[in-house]
Design an enzyme around this catalytic site. Structure first.
Site, PDB file in Angstrom:
ATOM      1  N   GLU A  35       0.685  -1.465   0.132  1.00  0.00           N
ATOM      2  CA  GLU A  35       0.353  -0.478  -0.159  1.00  0.00           C
ATOM      3  C   GLU A  35       0.201   1.363  -0.310  1.00  0.00           C
ATOM      4  O   GLU A  35       0.349   2.425  -0.185  1.00  0.00           O
ATOM      5  CB  GLU A  35      -0.947   0.144   1.416  1.00  0.00           C
ATOM      6  N   TYR A  67     -14.888  26.699  -2.543  1.00  0.00           N
ATOM      7  CA  TYR A  67     -14.701  24.947  -2.482  1.00  0.00           C
ATOM      8  C   TYR A  67     -14.301  24.641  -3.206  1.00  0.00           C
ATOM      9  O   TYR A  67     -13.392  23.487  -3.633  1.00  0.00           O
ATOM     10  CB  TYR A  67     -16.342  24.046  -2.232  1.00  0.00           C
ATOM     11  N   ILE A  86      -6.246   5.147   8.045  1.00  0.00           N
ATOM     12  CA  ILE A  86      -6.645   6.123   7.157  1.00  0.00           C
ATOM     13  C   ILE A  86      -7.413   7.255   8.259  1.00  0.00           C
ATOM     14  O   ILE A  86      -7.937   8.152   8.240  1.00  0.00           O
ATOM     15  CB  ILE A  86      -8.414   5.164   6.231  1.00  0.00           C
ATOM     16  N   GLU A  87      -7.402   6.157   9.949  1.00  0.00           N
ATOM     17  CA  GLU A  87      -7.925   7.217  10.892  1.00  0.00           C
ATOM     18  C   GLU A  87      -7.102   8.857  10.928  1.00  0.00           C
ATOM     19  O   GLU A  87      -7.387   9.329  11.171  1.00  0.00           O
ATOM     20  CB  GLU A  87      -7.741   6.327  11.682  1.00  0.00           C
ATOM     21  N   LYS A 112     -11.743   3.503   1.921  1.00  0.00           N
ATOM     22  CA  LYS A 112     -10.575   2.971   1.246  1.00  0.00           C
ATOM     23  C   LYS A 112     -11.581   2.327  -0.326  1.00  0.00           C
ATOM     24  O   LYS A 112     -11.844   1.402   0.503  1.00  0.00           O
ATOM     25  CB  LYS A 112      -9.845   2.069   1.992  1.00  0.00           C
TER      26      LYS A 112
END
Length: 136
Positions: A35, A67, A86-87, A112
């Site tokens: 990864e 934005y 991912i946290e 993910k």
């Protein structure tokens, strides 16, 4: 099934929101060496709480949040952050969005898109909400 964020406010919060869905970036976050070397796709949905009344009253773009700047910042974080979870990546995204002066609260859902789990073809997501310490 499309699991987008609901088009609602957080409980007890009557504030205005800008909602941005489907920010995608190819990044290198993950526990496994593959990864971190080969990378993978991530997708982010955001709800930003801010006061939209000045622009709603005046129709002046200078009084609102651009934005496109939010999308650029989140895409940059997805593509350049090198963390294990991912946290943590989602925390970096929340901090990056809260750095915009107009934003007082943000909810981020980070997906993910293709988790490296044998026999699993779904998606993994974390959802987090953060508020600026000085917000009412």
């Amino acid at each position: 099934m499309d699991a987008r964020l609901p088009l609602t406010h957080l409980p007890g919060d009557p504030g205005d929101t800008i909602q941005i869905f489907g920010i995608r970036g190819y990044g290198y976050t993950g526990y496994f060496p593959e990864e971190q070397t080969l990378g993978q796709w991530f997708e982010v949905d955001l709800v930003l709480w801010l006061d939209l009344s000045p622009t709603g009253d005046s129709d002046d773009l200078q009084q609102t949040l651009n934005y496109a700047d939010v999308v650029a910042r989140v895409t940059h974080l997805l593509e350049t952050s090198r963390v294990l979870t991912i946290e943590r990546l989602n925390t970096l995204i929340l901090e990056g969005v809260l750095a915009f002066p107009q934003v007082r609260q943000v909810h981020s859902r980070l997906l993910k898109v293709a988790a490296p789990i044998p026999g699993f073809d779904g998606r993994i997501a974390v959802a987090m909400t953060r508020t600026k310490p000085d917000s009412p």
